[in-house]
Enzyme design. Structure first.
Site, short mmCIF file in Angstrom:
data_model
loop_
_atom_site.label_atom_id
_atom_site.label_comp_id
_atom_site.label_asym_id
_atom_site.label_seq_id
_atom_site.Cartn_x
_atom_site.Cartn_y
_atom_site.Cartn_z
N GLU A 25 73.97 83.90 21.67
CA GLU A 25 74.08 83.58 20.24
C GLU A 25 73.20 82.39 19.87
O GLU A 25 72.57 82.36 18.81
CB GLU A 25 75.54 83.27 19.88
CG GLU A 25 76.44 84.49 19.98
CD GLU A 25 77.91 84.11 19.90
OE1 GLU A 25 78.51 84.31 18.85
OE2 GLU A 25 78.45 83.61 20.90
N HIS B 278 69.40 103.38 14.30
CA HIS B 278 70.41 102.97 13.30
C HIS B 278 71.70 102.50 13.97
O HIS B 278 72.78 102.59 13.37
CB HIS B 278 70.73 104.11 12.32
CG HIS B 278 69.52 104.80 11.78
ND1 HIS B 278 68.92 104.43 10.60
CD2 HIS B 278 68.77 105.81 12.28
CE1 HIS B 278 67.87 105.21 10.38
NE2 HIS B 278 67.75 106.05 11.40
N LYS C 63 53.40 67.35 14.07
CA LYS C 63 53.84 67.27 15.46
C LYS C 63 55.31 67.62 15.70
O LYS C 63 55.60 68.42 16.61
CB LYS C 63 53.46 65.91 16.04
CG LYS C 63 51.97 65.88 16.41
CD LYS C 63 51.42 64.52 16.68
CE LYS C 63 50.85 63.78 15.52
NZ LYS C 63 50.11 64.49 14.49
N GLN D 80 50.22 64.35 9.80
CA GLN D 80 51.03 63.67 10.82
C GLN D 80 52.35 64.42 11.02
O GLN D 80 52.95 64.36 12.10
CB GLN D 80 51.30 62.23 10.38
CG GLN D 80 52.11 61.41 11.35
CD GLN D 80 51.98 59.93 11.08
OE1 GLN D 80 50.98 59.31 11.39
NE2 GLN D 80 53.00 59.36 10.45
N SER E 204 54.32 57.02 13.28
CA SER E 204 54.63 58.27 13.97
C SER E 204 54.92 58.04 15.45
O SER E 204 55.17 58.98 16.19
CB SER E 204 53.47 59.26 13.81
OG SER E 204 52.26 58.67 14.24
N LYS F 183 89.53 84.34 25.42
CA LYS F 183 88.14 84.52 25.01
C LYS F 183 87.10 84.16 26.07
O LYS F 183 87.25 83.21 26.82
CB LYS F 183 87.84 83.67 23.76
CG LYS F 183 88.48 84.14 22.48
CD LYS F 183 88.09 85.54 22.07
CE LYS F 183 86.67 85.63 21.57
NZ LYS F 183 86.49 85.04 20.24
N SER G 252 87.24 79.65 24.40
CA SER G 252 87.67 79.22 23.07
C SER G 252 88.67 78.08 23.24
O SER G 252 89.44 78.06 24.21
CB SER G 252 88.32 80.39 22.35
OG SER G 252 89.22 79.92 21.36
N ASN H 87 83.00 84.02 25.53
CA ASN H 87 82.01 84.22 24.48
C ASN H 87 80.57 84.15 24.99
O ASN H 87 80.26 83.33 25.86
CB ASN H 87 82.20 83.17 23.38
CG ASN H 87 83.57 83.29 22.73
OD1 ASN H 87 84.11 84.38 22.57
ND2 ASN H 87 84.14 82.14 22.37
N TYR I 128 40.95 65.22 6.58
CA TYR I 128 42.25 64.76 7.05
C TYR I 128 43.10 64.20 5.90
O TYR I 128 42.60 63.55 5.00
CB TYR I 128 42.09 63.67 8.12
CG TYR I 128 43.42 63.14 8.61
CD1 TYR I 128 44.10 63.77 9.63
CD2 TYR I 128 44.01 62.03 8.00
CE1 TYR I 128 45.35 63.32 10.06
CE2 TYR I 128 45.25 61.57 8.40
CZ TYR I 128 45.92 62.21 9.44
OH TYR I 128 47.15 61.77 9.85
N1 ARG Z 1 49.15 59.36 13.39
C1 ARG Z 1 48.13 60.09 12.73
C2 ARG Z 1 48.48 61.57 12.74
O1 ARG Z 1 49.27 61.94 13.52
C3 ARG Z 1 46.81 59.88 13.40
C4 ARG Z 1 45.63 60.12 12.51
C5 ARG Z 1 45.60 59.06 11.46
N2 ARG Z 1 44.41 59.13 10.66
C6 ARG Z 1 44.28 58.50 9.50
N3 ARG Z 1 43.20 58.70 8.86
N4 ARG Z 1 45.24 57.75 9.02
O2 ARG Z 1 48.01 62.37 11.95
#
Ligand code: ARG
Length: 455
Positions: A289, A155, A324, A321, A22, A282, A276, A284, A316
């Site tokens: 938008e 409306h 994010k 992961q 990640s 044009k 355009s 725009n 977990y």
């Molecule tokens: N890169 C992982 C995440 O974003 C960190 C946590 C990893 N934990 C694990 N038990 N593998 O979720």
């Protein structure tokens, strides 16, 4: 080198390595990760879990690593998987065995939970600043347009005359609620999960309150299992982002309509418009938008995390992961959208005459004409019927209600008198509203005073 390689007898498949990593996106958390680690190292030293010298050396080196990252001198590796293990690897490269003591009494699960909360706390503060600017801009624009009369719609049909200030202050209220939604969310996420370990707590005499204080949280989370499994705070954040985008999008939809030749209520500044490639005439409203379009994208981010979390057993799971990218994306998109939007509305040209002209046509004073008859003692339902007939008659003749002669009025009801003309003049229709929070000039002035107090 893998920090967890001990139990394995085979190297990881290189595609699996890449798939698992990640670092490509969570390197954004480098500062939060280092801040969390510094607090953790200090806590370990204070509690005698590691020596004072080791703690100091770790803290000092983490500070140097932070500087080096900011100076662009650090290269992260996919092998080290994520930001947490990348930082730990670099630390150990620099100070050997001492660095290896940092991960005592913690897990990446509580580490990522604390990093993510720290990140969102900052992001929310930034979004709050963007919203503040927008609220100021709306208040300024409203101030300048207290006398700008325009049609109010239901409306998307002309309904009753209002002022532009009134319309703008409606949005002010929405964005004000958005701001408070973000602070509610911040308030609930402001608890420190660090020290929860993998899922069950740790065997060390840690001091979680110290960690919370060091990291600026108002307290510690109550249950370690929840601490590492919970992503409610991110979902709340995404919900607040989505609602804010929805408000921006509604406003953008109006600006797009208003800037068309058909409406002609505003002209968006050249600097926030595009042309355009084929049609030379044009101009725009692309920014508006795009904000409307990006709203779909932020809803997608929210839906993504709801879907990611819905079937997860405690605690977990690596699925988490994937939380994010949508959260980063939504935060960025909301900030950019609010900023562009704020500049776009502060530079747009308001075509007051066109708004006022539109307010004069469309029989928007029909309700006021009915209210006039109510004052003369006729029950409202009957007044509604009489004015309905008048409108039909006027449509047939292609005239406005106020264009009727006294004789014509009398033909519909003998209760009509000369004062009807005053009662249904557009500005008087606005002025006559008496309920709290109405569009009357007086009420809008009061609303503005309140807004200025708040700001
Ligand atoms: N890169 C992982 C995440 O974003 C960190 C946590 C990893 N934990 C694990 N038990 N593998 O979720």
């Amino acid at each position: 080198m893998k920090l967890w390689k001990g139990r394995f007898s085979k190297e990881a498949n290189s595609s699996a390595d890449e798939f698992n990593a990640s670092i490509g996106f969570d390197q954004r958390l480098y500062k939060q990760d280092i801040t969390g680690s510094i607090a953790h190292a200090r806590m370990l030293g204070r509690q005698g879990i590691i020596s004072k010298e080791d703690s100091d050396l770790i803290v000092k080196t983490l500070g140097e690593i932070l500087e080096d990252i900011e100076a662009g001198k650090v290269e992260f590796s996919i092998e080290a998987e994520d930001i947490h293990m990348n930082i730990e690897t670099i630390l150990t490269q620099r100070i050997g065995d001492v660095g290896k003591r940092l991960h005592t009494a913690r897990s990446r699960n509580d580490q990522v939970a604390v990093d993510f909360r720290l990140y969102l706390k900052d992001d929310i503060a930034e979004i709050g600043e963007c919203l503040d600017k927008l609220l100021h801009t709306l208040a300024d624009l409203a101030e300048k347009n207290q006398d700008t009369v325009m049609p109010g719609y239901t409306h998307l049909q002309r309904a009753q005359p209002v002022t532009l200030a009134y319309h703008l202050l409606a949005y002010y209220q929405m964005f004000k609620r958005d701001k408070s939604r973000f602070s509610d969310c911040l308030d609930r996420m402001d608890l420190c999960p660090l020290g929860s370990g993998a899922l069950a707590g740790t065997t060390y005499e840690t001091d979680r309150q110290f960690l919370a204080d060091e990291l600026g949280f108002k307290g510690v989370t109550a249950n370690a299992m929840d601490s590492v499994a919970d992503r409610d705070f991110a979902l709340e954040f995404l919900s607040a982002c989505s609602i804010t985008m929805m408000h921006l999008s509604r406003f953008c939809e109006e600006l797009i309509n208003w800037s068309s030749v058909e409406f002609g209520f505003i002209e968006i500044d050249d600097s926030f418009s595009t042309g355009s490639s084929i049609m030379p005439q044009k101009k725009n409203p692309d920014m508006a938008e795009l904000i409307r379009g990006k709203t779909g994208r932020v809803y997608g981010d929210m839906t993504a995390l709801f879907t990611i979390t819905k079937g997860l057993p405690l605690a977990y799971n690596k699925d988490l992961q994937e939380d994010k990218p949508p959260v980063f994306d939504a935060g960025d998109t909301v900030k950019d959208s609010i900023n562009i939007f704020t500049e776009m509305i502060s530079t747009m040209d308001v075509r007051k005459e066109n708004m006022e002209h539109a307010a004069k046509y469309g029989y928007m004073n029909a309700t006021d004409a009915a209210d006039y008859l109510v004052q003369k003692g006729i029950p409202f339902r009957d007044c509604h019927e009489i004015i309905g007939k008048i409108v039909l008659y006027c449509i047939g003749k292609g005239i406005a209600i106020e264009d009727l002669t006294m004789e014509e009025f009398k033909g519909f009801s003998d209760k009509f008198d000369e004062d009807i003309y005053d009662a249904i003049a557009i500005r008087n229709c606005i002025k006559a509203k008496k309920s709290e929070g109405s569009t009357s000039f007086e009420s809008v002035k009061k609303q503005l005073e309140q807004v200025k107090k708040e700001l």
